[in-house]
Write a protein that holds these residues in place. Structure first.
Motif: not given
Length: 311
Positions: A173-177, A191-195, A229-237, A239-241
């Motif tokens: 799961a990533v942001r569109n940008d 994924l090395v280097g990604e948060r 999992v839904m909390t993870l998606l909130g963090l992705v949205e 822009g935290l990783g």
């Protein structure tokens, strides 16, 4: 022949109390006050001339006669519900409550369209969803708190039947940008280097991922760890990783913020299925919803998006 002087509501009241082992819980399920529920059970016992339940301040248990009568009462209610649900016009008038236990990653995007279609067919049957962890879903089914469950966990339980509905991949799961959003797939090594963010070790999803990575000789280091999992998606949205999540947890394509990329090398999957108590037939109303979910899952197997179509 003895005359039957009790009605369906009294049978339903007795079955609810027997299954929940609690007047309070049964009253909540039936949307009755406890005194009203108690009166229905008392009336049934009076008509039968036998005590069905032993009541104490702490618990409710079945008498020997009550245990025998419970199975017959369930059969009578189920047969009547089957007859009603088989008649199209009358089916819309059927009232009742179904409880479904479901892992949150499925409940959020996959289940709503199915519930909507079911409600169109049976508008007066209420659906209660227990959206909890895989272990809680399993325990809810085994204990009888839920009619059936939707999970990826339970195949090893001797008292539970697991019917596979579909197999889904884990995706990133990533942001569109995010630059990775334009990729069709990505390896875990990239994924090395990604948060990277993940769910806690107690999660069934985390166990699946860790097991697959360990077999491939790989590991990840997480920047953030959450329970759901839904909390993870909130963090992705926010822009935290980025995060690895089941595909069904992701919204439909074209979401304003989120995008998904297939994770490979290794490819992690999970088998989603319907779980129910072995040897205990579902009530007709619950069986209808069970069948609808099964049919939708089989249809989704043939679609890359793994999504039910809107009714």
């Amino acid at each position: 022949m003895a005359r039957i002087n009790f009605d369906l509501q009294e049978l339903q009241a007795f079955v609810a109390v027997a299954e929940r082992a609690s007047f309070r819980a049964a009253a909540e399920d039936l949307h009755l006050s406890q005194p009203a529920l108690s009166r229905r059970v008392d009336k049934l016992e009076a008509q039968l001339g036998a005590k069905l339940l032993e009541r104490t301040t702490r618990r409710v248990t079945l008498t020997n006669i009550g245990r025998v009568f419970l199975e017959r009462a369930r059969t009578a209610i189920d047969e009547l519900e089957s007859a009603v649900l088989s008649i199209g016009d009358l089916a819309t008038q059927r009232e009742g409550l179904i409880t479904v236990a479901c892992v949150p990653s499925v409940a959020y995007y996959f289940l709503p369209a199915i519930i909507q279609e079911y409600s169109l067919r049976f508008p007066r049957i209420r659906v209660r969803i227990i959206d909890e962890t895989a272990n809680t879903v399993l325990n809810s089914v085994v204990s009888g708190r839920a009619d059936f469950g939707i999970s990826f966990f339970g195949t090893q339980e001797p008292d539970v039947d697991f019917k596979a509905v579909l197999r889904e991949d884990f995706v990133l799961a990533v942001r569109n940008d995010h630059p990775l959003s334009r990729r069709r797939s990505i390896t875990w090594d990239e994924l090395v280097g990604e948060r990277y963010m993940t769910v806690a070790k107690e999660s069934g999803n985390r166990l699946l991922i860790d097991d697959a990575l360990a077999k491939s000789g790989k590991r990840t280091v997480s920047a953030y760890e959450v329970s759901h999992v839904m909390t993870l998606l909130g963090l992705v949205e926010a822009g935290l990783g980025v995060a690895a999540v089941p595909r069904l947890a992701m919204p439909l394509k074209g979401h304003s913020t989120l995008a998904s990329v297939l994770l490979e090398q290794p490819r992690v999957t999970r088998s989603l299925g319907l779980i129910s108590r072995r040897g205990r037939p579902l009530a007709p109303a619950a069986q209808q919803l069970y069948n609808l979910i099964d049919q939708t899952g089989k249809s989704a197997k043939r679609k890359p998006s793994l999504r039910p179509s809107s009714p």
